[in-house]
Design an enzyme around this catalytic site. Structure first.
Site, PDB file in Angstrom:
ATOM      1  N   GLU A 183     -35.938  45.008  88.626  1.00  0.00           N
ATOM      2  CA  GLU A 183     -36.192  45.778  87.401  1.00  0.00           C
ATOM      3  C   GLU A 183     -36.700  44.774  86.393  1.00  0.00           C
ATOM      4  O   GLU A 183     -35.945  43.918  85.932  1.00  0.00           O
ATOM      5  CB  GLU A 183     -34.912  46.484  86.938  1.00  0.00           C
TER       6      GLU A 183
ATOM      7  N   CYS B 260     -36.061  45.874  77.825  1.00  0.00           N
ATOM      8  CA  CYS B 260     -37.285  45.907  78.630  1.00  0.00           C
ATOM      9  C   CYS B 260     -38.066  47.200  78.452  1.00  0.00           C
ATOM     10  O   CYS B 260     -39.287  47.214  78.616  1.00  0.00           O
ATOM     11  CB  CYS B 260     -36.942  45.689  80.103  1.00  0.00           C
TER      12      CYS B 260
ATOM     13  N   GLU C 248     -45.280  41.075  76.748  1.00  0.00           N
ATOM     14  CA  GLU C 248     -43.922  41.465  76.362  1.00  0.00           C
ATOM     15  C   GLU C 248     -43.347  40.420  75.414  1.00  0.00           C
ATOM     16  O   GLU C 248     -43.129  39.270  75.795  1.00  0.00           O
ATOM     17  CB  GLU C 248     -43.037  41.611  77.589  1.00  0.00           C
TER      18      GLU C 248
ATOM     19  N   LYS D  63     -24.698  36.441  89.316  1.00  0.00           N
ATOM     20  CA  LYS D  63     -25.040  35.276  88.511  1.00  0.00           C
ATOM     21  C   LYS D  63     -25.523  35.795  87.162  1.00  0.00           C
ATOM     22  O   LYS D  63     -26.665  36.235  87.015  1.00  0.00           O
ATOM     23  CB  LYS D  63     -26.145  34.467  89.190  1.00  0.00           C
TER      24      LYS D  63
END
Length: 513
Positions: free
Chosen positions: A259, A293, A394, A185
Protein backbone atom coordinates in the site's frame (compact mmCIF):
# COMPACT_ATOMS: atom_id res chain seq x y z
CA UNK A 1 9.24 -2.82 28.87
CA UNK A 2 11.63 -1.32 31.41
CA UNK A 3 11.31 2.10 33.02
CA UNK A 4 14.12 4.60 33.48
CA UNK A 5 13.96 7.81 35.47
CA UNK A 6 11.54 10.02 33.55
CA UNK A 7 11.92 8.18 30.24
CA UNK A 8 10.59 4.76 29.26
CA UNK A 9 12.77 2.22 27.52
CA UNK A 10 10.96 -0.09 25.11
CA UNK A 11 12.57 -3.35 24.09
CA UNK A 12 11.65 -5.66 21.23
CA UNK A 13 8.59 -7.81 21.81
CA UNK A 14 9.55 -11.39 20.94
CA UNK A 15 7.83 -14.63 21.87
CA UNK A 16 5.59 -12.90 24.39
CA UNK A 17 8.43 -11.14 26.22
CA UNK A 18 10.29 -7.83 26.21
CA UNK A 19 13.76 -8.50 24.84
CA UNK A 20 16.70 -6.06 24.53
CA UNK A 21 18.72 -6.00 21.33
CA UNK A 22 21.55 -8.51 21.17
CA UNK A 23 24.02 -5.60 21.02
CA UNK A 24 22.29 -3.66 23.79
CA UNK A 25 21.91 -0.53 21.64
CA UNK A 26 18.92 1.83 21.72
CA UNK A 27 17.73 4.87 19.76
CA UNK A 28 15.75 7.93 20.81
CA UNK A 29 12.12 8.66 19.99
CA UNK A 30 11.34 12.38 20.04
CA UNK A 31 8.04 14.22 20.33
CA UNK A 32 7.60 16.07 16.99
CA UNK A 33 5.55 18.75 18.72
CA UNK A 34 8.17 19.66 21.33
CA UNK A 35 11.42 17.99 20.35
CA UNK A 36 11.54 16.37 23.78
CA UNK A 37 12.80 12.84 24.37
CA UNK A 38 9.82 10.51 24.77
CA UNK A 39 11.45 7.10 25.00
CA UNK A 40 14.47 4.99 24.23
CA UNK A 41 13.83 1.97 22.04
CA UNK A 42 15.89 -1.15 21.34
CA UNK A 43 17.84 -0.79 18.10
CA UNK A 44 17.43 -4.07 16.28
CA UNK A 45 19.85 -6.09 14.22
CA UNK A 46 19.52 -8.94 11.75
CA UNK A 47 20.11 -11.29 14.69
CA UNK A 48 17.12 -9.82 16.53
CA UNK A 49 15.03 -10.32 13.41
CA UNK A 50 16.15 -13.93 13.26
CA UNK A 51 15.06 -14.44 16.88
CA UNK A 52 11.65 -12.98 16.18
CA UNK A 53 11.12 -14.95 12.97
CA UNK A 54 12.15 -18.16 14.76
CA UNK A 55 9.60 -17.45 17.50
CA UNK A 56 6.92 -16.85 14.87
CA UNK A 57 7.92 -19.96 12.93
CA UNK A 58 7.85 -22.17 16.04
CA UNK A 59 4.47 -20.75 17.06
CA UNK A 60 3.13 -21.49 13.59
CA UNK A 61 4.68 -24.93 13.03
CA UNK A 62 4.41 -26.36 16.53
CA UNK A 63 1.53 -24.45 18.12
CA UNK A 64 -2.24 -24.83 17.95
CA UNK A 65 -2.96 -21.35 16.60
CA UNK A 66 -3.27 -22.29 12.92
CA UNK A 67 -5.45 -25.31 13.75
CA UNK A 68 -7.88 -23.43 15.94
CA UNK A 69 -11.49 -23.52 14.75
CA UNK A 70 -12.56 -20.30 13.00
CA UNK A 71 -15.23 -19.64 15.61
CA UNK A 72 -12.69 -19.93 18.43
CA UNK A 73 -10.24 -17.66 16.62
CA UNK A 74 -13.08 -15.18 16.06
CA UNK A 75 -13.59 -15.08 19.83
CA UNK A 76 -9.92 -14.20 20.24
CA UNK A 77 -10.21 -11.38 17.70
CA UNK A 78 -13.16 -9.97 19.62
CA UNK A 79 -11.11 -10.16 22.81
CA UNK A 80 -8.34 -8.18 21.09
CA UNK A 81 -10.89 -5.50 20.16
CA UNK A 82 -11.94 -5.34 23.81
CA UNK A 83 -8.31 -5.13 24.97
CA UNK A 84 -7.68 -2.21 22.62
CA UNK A 85 -10.56 -0.21 24.08
CA UNK A 86 -9.49 -1.13 27.63
CA UNK A 87 -5.97 0.22 27.00
CA UNK A 88 -7.11 3.13 24.85
CA UNK A 89 -5.72 5.94 26.99
CA UNK A 90 -2.18 4.58 26.98
CA UNK A 91 -2.31 3.83 23.26
CA UNK A 92 -3.65 7.32 22.49
CA UNK A 93 -0.86 8.95 24.50
CA UNK A 94 1.95 6.90 22.95
CA UNK A 95 0.59 7.47 19.45
CA UNK A 96 0.21 11.21 19.92
CA UNK A 97 3.58 11.98 21.53
CA UNK A 98 5.50 10.04 18.89
CA UNK A 99 3.52 10.65 15.67
CA UNK A 100 2.12 14.13 16.33
CA UNK A 101 -1.43 12.92 15.75
CA UNK A 102 -4.02 14.90 17.66
CA UNK A 103 -5.64 13.17 20.62
CA UNK A 104 -8.96 14.34 19.23
CA UNK A 105 -8.48 12.30 16.07
CA UNK A 106 -6.89 9.25 17.69
CA UNK A 107 -9.58 8.98 20.35
CA UNK A 108 -12.58 9.59 18.09
CA UNK A 109 -11.33 7.63 15.07
CA UNK A 110 -8.21 5.51 15.36
CA UNK A 111 -9.09 3.50 18.47
CA UNK A 112 -12.61 2.84 17.19
CA UNK A 113 -11.33 1.88 13.74
CA UNK A 114 -8.83 -0.58 15.21
CA UNK A 115 -11.39 -2.29 17.43
CA UNK A 116 -13.91 -2.37 14.61
CA UNK A 117 -11.41 -4.01 12.26
CA UNK A 118 -10.80 -6.92 14.63
CA UNK A 119 -14.53 -7.32 15.18
CA UNK A 120 -15.16 -7.24 11.44
CA UNK A 121 -12.48 -9.86 10.75
CA UNK A 122 -14.06 -12.00 13.47
CA UNK A 123 -17.38 -11.87 11.61
CA UNK A 124 -15.74 -12.61 8.27
CA UNK A 125 -13.84 -15.72 9.32
CA UNK A 126 -16.93 -17.39 10.73
CA UNK A 127 -18.38 -17.25 7.21
CA UNK A 128 -15.11 -17.60 5.28
CA UNK A 129 -14.96 -20.51 2.77
CA UNK A 130 -11.97 -22.33 4.28
CA UNK A 131 -13.24 -25.45 2.51
CA UNK A 132 -15.28 -25.32 -0.69
CA UNK A 133 -16.63 -28.35 -2.58
CA UNK A 134 -16.71 -28.18 -6.37
CA UNK A 135 -19.40 -29.89 -8.51
CA UNK A 136 -18.68 -33.37 -9.85
CA UNK A 137 -17.32 -32.79 -13.37
CA UNK A 138 -17.99 -34.68 -16.57
CA UNK A 139 -14.43 -33.88 -17.66
CA UNK A 140 -11.73 -34.95 -17.02
CA UNK A 141 -13.64 -37.64 -15.14
CA UNK A 142 -15.91 -38.26 -12.18
CA UNK A 143 -14.17 -36.82 -9.12
CA UNK A 144 -14.68 -35.02 -5.87
CA UNK A 145 -12.69 -31.81 -5.50
CA UNK A 146 -12.22 -29.45 -2.58
CA UNK A 147 -10.66 -26.03 -2.49
CA UNK A 148 -8.93 -25.60 0.85
CA UNK A 149 -7.77 -22.19 2.02
CA UNK A 150 -5.03 -22.47 4.60
CA UNK A 151 -2.85 -19.97 6.49
CA UNK A 152 0.25 -18.92 4.63
CA UNK A 153 2.69 -19.13 7.57
CA UNK A 154 4.97 -16.44 8.98
CA UNK A 155 4.04 -12.92 7.87
CA UNK A 156 6.31 -9.87 7.89
CA UNK A 157 4.82 -6.38 8.19
CA UNK A 158 6.73 -3.14 7.66
CA UNK A 159 4.67 -0.13 8.72
CA UNK A 160 5.03 3.67 8.33
CA UNK A 161 5.21 6.52 10.80
CA UNK A 162 2.06 8.43 9.90
CA UNK A 163 -0.64 6.13 11.35
CA UNK A 164 1.47 3.50 13.12
CA UNK A 165 -1.26 1.80 15.16
CA UNK A 166 -4.03 1.80 12.59
CA UNK A 167 -1.85 0.56 9.75
CA UNK A 168 -0.29 -2.10 11.98
CA UNK A 169 -3.77 -3.50 12.63
CA UNK A 170 -4.44 -3.58 8.88
CA UNK A 171 -1.75 -6.26 8.77
CA UNK A 172 -2.21 -7.92 12.16
CA UNK A 173 -5.98 -8.48 12.01
CA UNK A 174 -6.21 -10.44 8.73
CA UNK A 175 -2.95 -12.29 9.42
CA UNK A 176 -4.15 -13.53 12.78
CA UNK A 177 -7.69 -14.14 11.54
CA UNK A 178 -6.38 -16.66 9.02
CA UNK A 179 -4.19 -18.46 11.55
CA UNK A 180 -0.81 -16.98 10.67
CA UNK A 181 1.89 -15.59 12.93
CA UNK A 182 3.48 -12.20 12.35
CA UNK A 183 6.63 -10.13 12.88
CA UNK A 184 6.31 -6.34 12.56
CA UNK A 185 8.95 -3.69 11.93
CA UNK A 186 7.48 -0.28 12.83
CA UNK A 187 8.97 2.99 11.60
CA UNK A 188 11.77 4.27 13.81
CA UNK A 189 10.00 7.59 14.41
CA UNK A 190 6.92 5.87 15.85
CA UNK A 191 7.47 2.37 17.30
CA UNK A 192 5.92 2.95 20.72
CA UNK A 193 2.22 2.32 20.12
CA UNK A 194 2.94 -0.74 17.96
CA UNK A 195 5.11 -2.27 20.68
CA UNK A 196 2.40 -1.63 23.27
CA UNK A 197 -0.24 -3.02 20.92
CA UNK A 198 1.76 -6.24 20.58
CA UNK A 199 1.88 -6.61 24.35
CA UNK A 200 -1.89 -6.07 24.55
CA UNK A 201 -2.58 -8.66 21.87
CA UNK A 202 -0.20 -11.13 23.52
CA UNK A 203 -2.58 -11.23 26.49
CA UNK A 204 -4.98 -13.36 24.43
CA UNK A 205 -2.81 -15.16 21.83
CA UNK A 206 -0.04 -17.76 22.34
CA UNK A 207 3.60 -16.61 22.64
CA UNK A 208 5.26 -16.06 19.27
CA UNK A 209 2.04 -15.33 17.39
CA UNK A 210 2.85 -11.59 17.37
CA UNK A 211 6.37 -10.13 17.53
CA UNK A 212 7.85 -6.65 17.00
CA UNK A 213 11.45 -5.72 16.22
CA UNK A 214 12.29 -2.01 16.06
CA UNK A 215 15.20 -0.40 14.33
CA UNK A 216 16.50 1.02 11.04
CA UNK A 217 14.89 -0.07 7.81
CA UNK A 218 18.15 -0.73 5.98
CA UNK A 219 19.08 -3.39 8.53
CA UNK A 220 15.97 -4.59 10.36
CA UNK A 221 13.52 -4.09 7.51
CA UNK A 222 15.74 -5.66 4.88
CA UNK A 223 16.60 -8.62 7.14
CA UNK A 224 12.90 -9.21 7.76
CA UNK A 225 11.62 -9.08 4.18
CA UNK A 226 14.47 -11.25 2.88
CA UNK A 227 14.36 -13.81 5.69
CA UNK A 228 13.99 -17.32 4.24
CA UNK A 229 11.52 -18.35 6.93
CA UNK A 230 9.13 -15.47 6.14
CA UNK A 231 6.30 -16.51 3.80
CA UNK A 232 4.48 -13.22 3.16
CA UNK A 233 5.39 -9.53 3.23
CA UNK A 234 3.00 -6.61 3.79
CA UNK A 235 4.32 -3.07 3.44
CA UNK A 236 2.82 0.40 3.71
CA UNK A 237 4.94 3.39 2.79
CA UNK A 238 6.27 5.38 -0.13
CA UNK A 239 6.23 4.03 -3.66
CA UNK A 240 10.01 4.40 -3.83
CA UNK A 241 10.58 2.14 -0.81
CA UNK A 242 7.80 -0.17 -1.98
CA UNK A 243 9.75 -0.89 -5.14
CA UNK A 244 12.75 -1.92 -3.00
CA UNK A 245 10.59 -4.10 -0.74
CA UNK A 246 9.17 -5.82 -3.80
CA UNK A 247 12.68 -6.44 -5.10
CA UNK A 248 13.89 -7.83 -1.78
CA UNK A 249 10.90 -10.17 -1.45
CA UNK A 250 11.39 -11.46 -4.98
CA UNK A 251 14.55 -13.30 -3.96
CA UNK A 252 12.46 -16.03 -2.33
CA UNK A 253 9.24 -15.26 -4.25
CA UNK A 254 7.29 -14.22 -1.17
CA UNK A 255 3.65 -13.27 -1.53
CA UNK A 256 3.67 -9.47 -1.25
CA UNK A 257 1.07 -6.76 -0.70
CA UNK A 258 1.99 -3.10 -0.99
CA UNK A 259 0.00 0.00 0.00
CA UNK A 260 2.01 2.90 -1.35
CA UNK A 261 1.91 6.58 -2.21
CA UNK A 262 -0.73 8.82 -3.70
CA UNK A 263 -1.41 12.19 -5.28
CA UNK A 264 -5.15 11.98 -4.97
CA UNK A 265 -7.40 14.14 -7.18
CA UNK A 266 -10.44 15.85 -5.70
CA UNK A 267 -12.91 17.16 -8.29
CA UNK A 268 -15.50 19.85 -7.57
CA UNK A 269 -18.37 20.06 -10.04
CA UNK A 270 -20.17 23.33 -10.72
CA UNK A 271 -23.21 22.24 -8.70
CA UNK A 272 -21.21 21.17 -5.64
CA UNK A 273 -22.60 22.18 -2.25
CA UNK A 274 -19.74 24.46 -1.23
CA UNK A 275 -20.83 24.59 2.41
CA UNK A 276 -19.98 20.88 2.47
CA UNK A 277 -17.31 20.66 -0.22
CA UNK A 278 -14.97 23.38 1.07
CA UNK A 279 -14.50 22.12 4.64
CA UNK A 280 -14.60 18.56 3.31
CA UNK A 281 -11.79 19.28 0.87
CA UNK A 282 -9.70 20.91 3.60
CA UNK A 283 -10.32 17.86 5.80
CA UNK A 284 -9.14 15.76 2.88
CA UNK A 285 -5.76 17.47 2.71
CA UNK A 286 -4.99 18.90 6.17
CA UNK A 287 -5.95 15.97 8.39
CA UNK A 288 -2.79 14.89 10.24
CA UNK A 289 -0.94 17.77 8.57
CA UNK A 290 -1.37 16.15 5.17
CA UNK A 291 0.71 13.13 6.18
CA UNK A 292 -1.72 10.56 4.82
CA UNK A 293 -1.19 8.61 1.60
CA UNK A 294 -4.76 9.15 0.43
CA UNK A 295 -4.82 12.91 1.12
CA UNK A 296 -6.69 14.94 -1.51
CA UNK A 297 -3.75 17.12 -2.47
CA UNK A 298 -4.96 18.11 -5.97
CA UNK A 299 -8.24 20.04 -6.01
CA UNK A 300 -9.77 20.50 -9.46
CA UNK A 301 -12.18 23.44 -9.65
CA UNK A 302 -14.24 24.60 -12.65
CA UNK A 303 -13.64 28.09 -14.09
CA UNK A 304 -17.13 29.26 -13.14
CA UNK A 305 -16.62 28.92 -9.39
CA UNK A 306 -12.81 29.01 -9.14
CA UNK A 307 -12.42 32.42 -7.49
CA UNK A 308 -15.29 31.79 -5.07
CA UNK A 309 -13.83 28.42 -4.06
CA UNK A 310 -10.34 29.83 -3.51
CA UNK A 311 -11.70 32.66 -1.38
CA UNK A 312 -13.70 30.21 0.73
CA UNK A 313 -10.80 27.78 1.15
CA UNK A 314 -8.42 30.48 2.32
CA UNK A 315 -10.97 31.87 4.78
CA UNK A 316 -11.69 28.47 6.30
CA UNK A 317 -8.09 27.26 6.41
CA UNK A 318 -7.03 30.49 8.12
CA UNK A 319 -9.12 29.49 11.13
CA UNK A 320 -7.36 26.16 11.73
CA UNK A 321 -5.48 26.10 15.01
CA UNK A 322 -1.97 24.68 15.06
CA UNK A 323 -0.95 23.37 18.44
CA UNK A 324 0.28 20.62 20.69
CA UNK A 325 -1.55 17.44 19.64
CA UNK A 326 -2.16 16.57 23.30
CA UNK A 327 -4.37 19.67 23.53
CA UNK A 328 -7.95 18.66 22.60
CA UNK A 329 -8.51 22.09 21.02
CA UNK A 330 -5.73 21.57 18.44
CA UNK A 331 -6.92 21.22 14.84
CA UNK A 332 -3.56 20.58 13.14
CA UNK A 333 -0.47 19.15 14.78
CA UNK A 334 3.18 19.02 13.73
CA UNK A 335 4.83 17.17 10.90
CA UNK A 336 6.87 14.18 12.00
CA UNK A 337 10.43 15.51 11.95
CA UNK A 338 12.86 18.25 11.03
CA UNK A 339 13.80 16.29 7.91
CA UNK A 340 10.19 16.05 6.77
CA UNK A 341 9.61 19.71 7.56
CA UNK A 342 12.56 20.69 5.36
CA UNK A 343 11.30 18.44 2.55
CA UNK A 344 7.86 20.07 2.65
CA UNK A 345 9.34 23.57 2.69
CA UNK A 346 11.49 22.69 -0.32
CA UNK A 347 8.35 21.68 -2.23
CA UNK A 348 6.74 24.99 -1.28
CA UNK A 349 9.74 26.85 -2.68
CA UNK A 350 9.52 24.75 -5.85
CA UNK A 351 5.87 25.72 -6.24
CA UNK A 352 6.74 29.40 -6.03
CA UNK A 353 9.56 29.07 -8.56
CA UNK A 354 7.32 27.24 -11.04
CA UNK A 355 4.84 30.11 -10.99
CA UNK A 356 2.08 28.89 -8.68
CA UNK A 357 0.47 31.54 -6.48
CA UNK A 358 0.88 31.10 -2.72
CA UNK A 359 -2.56 32.00 -1.39
CA UNK A 360 -2.04 30.89 2.21
CA UNK A 361 0.65 29.62 4.54
CA UNK A 362 3.83 28.33 3.02
CA UNK A 363 6.00 28.79 6.09
CA UNK A 364 7.16 27.26 9.32
CA UNK A 365 5.17 28.28 12.41
CA UNK A 366 6.32 28.70 16.00
CA UNK A 367 3.67 27.32 18.34
CA UNK A 368 3.61 28.59 21.95
CA UNK A 369 4.83 25.92 24.34
CA UNK A 370 6.30 23.89 21.46
CA UNK A 371 9.58 25.69 20.89
CA UNK A 372 11.34 22.78 19.16
CA UNK A 373 8.30 21.47 17.33
CA UNK A 374 7.98 20.98 13.58
CA UNK A 375 4.95 22.96 12.46
CA UNK A 376 4.04 24.15 8.98
CA UNK A 377 1.07 26.42 8.33
CA UNK A 378 -1.73 24.94 6.21
CA UNK A 379 -0.67 25.92 2.70
CA UNK A 380 -2.78 26.60 -0.38
CA UNK A 381 -1.39 27.16 -3.87
CA UNK A 382 -3.58 28.52 -6.66
CA UNK A 383 -2.95 28.84 -10.40
CA UNK A 384 -1.29 25.42 -10.29
CA UNK A 385 -0.92 23.43 -13.47
CA UNK A 386 -0.98 19.66 -13.44
CA UNK A 387 2.59 19.39 -14.72
CA UNK A 388 4.12 21.30 -11.81
CA UNK A 389 6.25 19.47 -9.28
CA UNK A 390 3.82 20.25 -6.43
CA UNK A 391 1.01 18.69 -8.49
CA UNK A 392 2.94 15.59 -9.57
CA UNK A 393 4.96 14.47 -6.56
CA UNK A 394 3.76 13.27 -3.18
CA UNK A 395 4.68 15.99 -0.68
CA UNK A 396 3.27 14.33 2.45
CA UNK A 397 2.57 17.62 4.13
CA UNK A 398 -0.16 20.27 4.52
CA UNK A 399 0.00 21.56 0.95
CA UNK A 400 -3.02 21.88 -1.36
CA UNK A 401 -2.74 22.55 -5.09
CA UNK A 402 -5.86 24.14 -6.61
CA UNK A 403 -6.07 23.45 -10.34
CA UNK A 404 -8.49 25.14 -12.72
CA UNK A 405 -10.44 23.24 -15.39
CA UNK A 406 -12.86 24.21 -18.15
CA UNK A 407 -14.60 20.92 -18.94
CA UNK A 408 -15.28 17.87 -16.78
CA UNK A 409 -13.50 15.54 -19.18
CA UNK A 410 -10.42 17.75 -18.86
CA UNK A 411 -10.56 17.39 -15.05
CA UNK A 412 -10.87 13.61 -15.31
CA UNK A 413 -7.95 13.45 -17.74
CA UNK A 414 -5.74 15.49 -15.41
CA UNK A 415 -6.91 13.51 -12.40
CA UNK A 416 -5.71 10.29 -14.02
CA UNK A 417 -2.49 11.80 -15.36
CA UNK A 418 -0.31 10.48 -12.52
CA UNK A 419 1.68 7.38 -11.61
CA UNK A 420 -0.57 7.02 -8.57
CA UNK A 421 -4.09 5.71 -8.15
CA UNK A 422 -4.89 5.39 -4.46
CA UNK A 423 -7.89 7.64 -3.86
CA UNK A 424 -10.08 10.23 -5.55
CA UNK A 425 -13.13 12.33 -4.77
CA UNK A 426 -16.10 14.03 -6.42
CA UNK A 427 -18.32 16.76 -5.00
CA UNK A 428 -21.72 17.30 -6.64
CA UNK A 429 -25.43 17.33 -5.89
CA UNK A 430 -25.97 14.97 -8.83
CA UNK A 431 -25.07 11.53 -7.47
CA UNK A 432 -25.69 9.81 -10.80
CA UNK A 433 -23.19 12.08 -12.46
CA UNK A 434 -20.77 11.41 -9.60
CA UNK A 435 -21.04 7.68 -10.31
CA UNK A 436 -20.23 8.33 -13.98
CA UNK A 437 -17.13 10.28 -12.95
CA UNK A 438 -16.16 7.61 -10.40
CA UNK A 439 -16.23 4.99 -13.17
CA UNK A 440 -13.63 6.97 -15.10
CA UNK A 441 -11.27 7.69 -12.20
CA UNK A 442 -8.31 5.33 -11.85
CA UNK A 443 -8.28 4.92 -8.09
CA UNK A 444 -8.83 2.20 -5.53
CA UNK A 445 -11.35 4.24 -3.57
CA UNK A 446 -13.56 7.10 -4.74
CA UNK A 447 -15.38 9.27 -2.22
CA UNK A 448 -18.50 11.17 -3.25
CA UNK A 449 -19.16 14.26 -1.13
CA UNK A 450 -16.71 13.08 1.53
CA UNK A 451 -13.09 12.14 2.18
CA UNK A 452 -10.97 9.76 4.32
CA UNK A 453 -13.98 7.55 5.01
CA UNK A 454 -12.51 4.04 5.27
CA UNK A 455 -14.57 1.01 6.31
CA UNK A 456 -13.29 -2.15 7.92
CA UNK A 457 -15.53 -4.25 5.66
CA UNK A 458 -14.45 -2.52 2.43
CA UNK A 459 -11.11 -2.94 0.62
CA UNK A 460 -8.51 -0.18 0.54
CA UNK A 461 -5.59 -0.09 -1.88
CA UNK A 462 -4.39 1.44 -5.09
CA UNK A 463 -4.25 1.31 -8.85
CA UNK A 464 -0.98 1.74 -10.75
CA UNK A 465 2.05 2.54 -8.56
CA UNK A 466 -0.07 3.05 -5.48
CA UNK A 467 0.21 -0.60 -4.63
CA UNK A 468 -0.60 -4.26 -5.00
CA UNK A 469 -3.44 -5.96 -3.13
CA UNK A 470 -5.94 -4.58 -0.66
CA UNK A 471 -6.12 -3.85 3.05
CA UNK A 472 -9.28 -4.50 5.09
CA UNK A 473 -12.44 -6.05 3.72
CA UNK A 474 -12.76 -9.71 2.77
CA UNK A 475 -10.13 -9.20 0.06
CA UNK A 476 -7.45 -8.76 2.71
CA UNK A 477 -8.05 -12.26 4.09
CA UNK A 478 -7.22 -13.87 0.75
CA UNK A 479 -3.76 -12.27 0.80
CA UNK A 480 -2.92 -14.14 4.00
CA UNK A 481 -4.01 -17.51 2.62
CA UNK A 482 -2.64 -20.38 0.58
CA UNK A 483 -5.08 -22.08 -1.78
CA UNK A 484 -4.96 -25.86 -2.16
CA UNK A 485 -6.94 -28.06 -4.57
CA UNK A 486 -7.57 -31.62 -3.28
CA UNK A 487 -8.77 -34.04 -5.99
CA UNK A 488 -10.24 -37.51 -5.34
CA UNK A 489 -11.13 -39.70 -8.31
CA UNK A 490 -14.51 -41.42 -8.13
CA UNK A 491 -13.85 -43.77 -11.09
CA UNK A 492 -13.10 -47.24 -9.77
CA UNK A 493 -12.56 -48.91 -13.17
CA UNK A 494 -9.23 -48.47 -14.89
CA UNK A 495 -10.73 -47.77 -18.31
CA UNK A 496 -12.71 -44.86 -16.84
CA UNK A 497 -9.52 -43.05 -15.91
CA UNK A 498 -8.87 -40.45 -18.63
CA UNK A 499 -5.12 -40.86 -18.40
CA UNK A 500 -5.27 -44.60 -19.14
CA UNK A 501 -6.11 -44.23 -22.80
CA UNK A 502 -3.77 -41.22 -23.15
CA UNK A 503 -0.73 -43.11 -21.96
CA UNK A 504 -1.46 -46.71 -22.93
CA UNK A 505 -3.70 -46.29 -25.99
CA UNK A 506 -5.02 -49.67 -27.16
CA UNK A 507 -2.54 -51.66 -25.10
CA UNK A 508 -5.20 -52.61 -22.59
CA UNK A 509 -3.31 -55.67 -21.46
CA UNK A 510 -0.61 -53.52 -19.93
CA UNK A 511 -3.08 -52.47 -17.29
CA UNK A 512 -3.63 -56.00 -16.04
CA UNK A 513 -1.91 -57.25 -12.93
Amino acid sequence: MAVEIGVQTFYHFINGKWEPSVNGETFDVLNPATGELVARVAKGTAEDVDRAVKAARDAYDQGDWKNMKPGDRANVLNLIAYQITEHAEELIFLESVSSGGTVRRIKSNDILQMADLFQTMAKFIVEYPFSEALPVPSFPGPAQSFIWREPIGVCAAVTPWNLPMVIATWKIAPALAMGNTIVLKPASYTPLSTLKLAEIISNVVPPGVINVVSGPGDEVGEALVTHPQVDKVAFTGSTEVGRRIMSFASGTVKKTTLELGGKSPNILLEDADLELALPGSLFGVFLHSGQLCESGTRLFVPDKIYEKVVEGLVALASKLKLGNPLDPSTDVGPVISKKQKETILSYIEAGKKEGATLALGGKEVQVPGCKKGHFIAPTIFTNVTNDMKIAKEEIFGPVLSVIRYSHLEEAIRMANDTIYGLAAGVWTRDVNQAYEVARKLQAGVVWINDWHMLRSDAPFGGYKQSGIGREMGKDSLDAYTQVKHVYTSMASELDRRPWYGILFGENEGRGEA
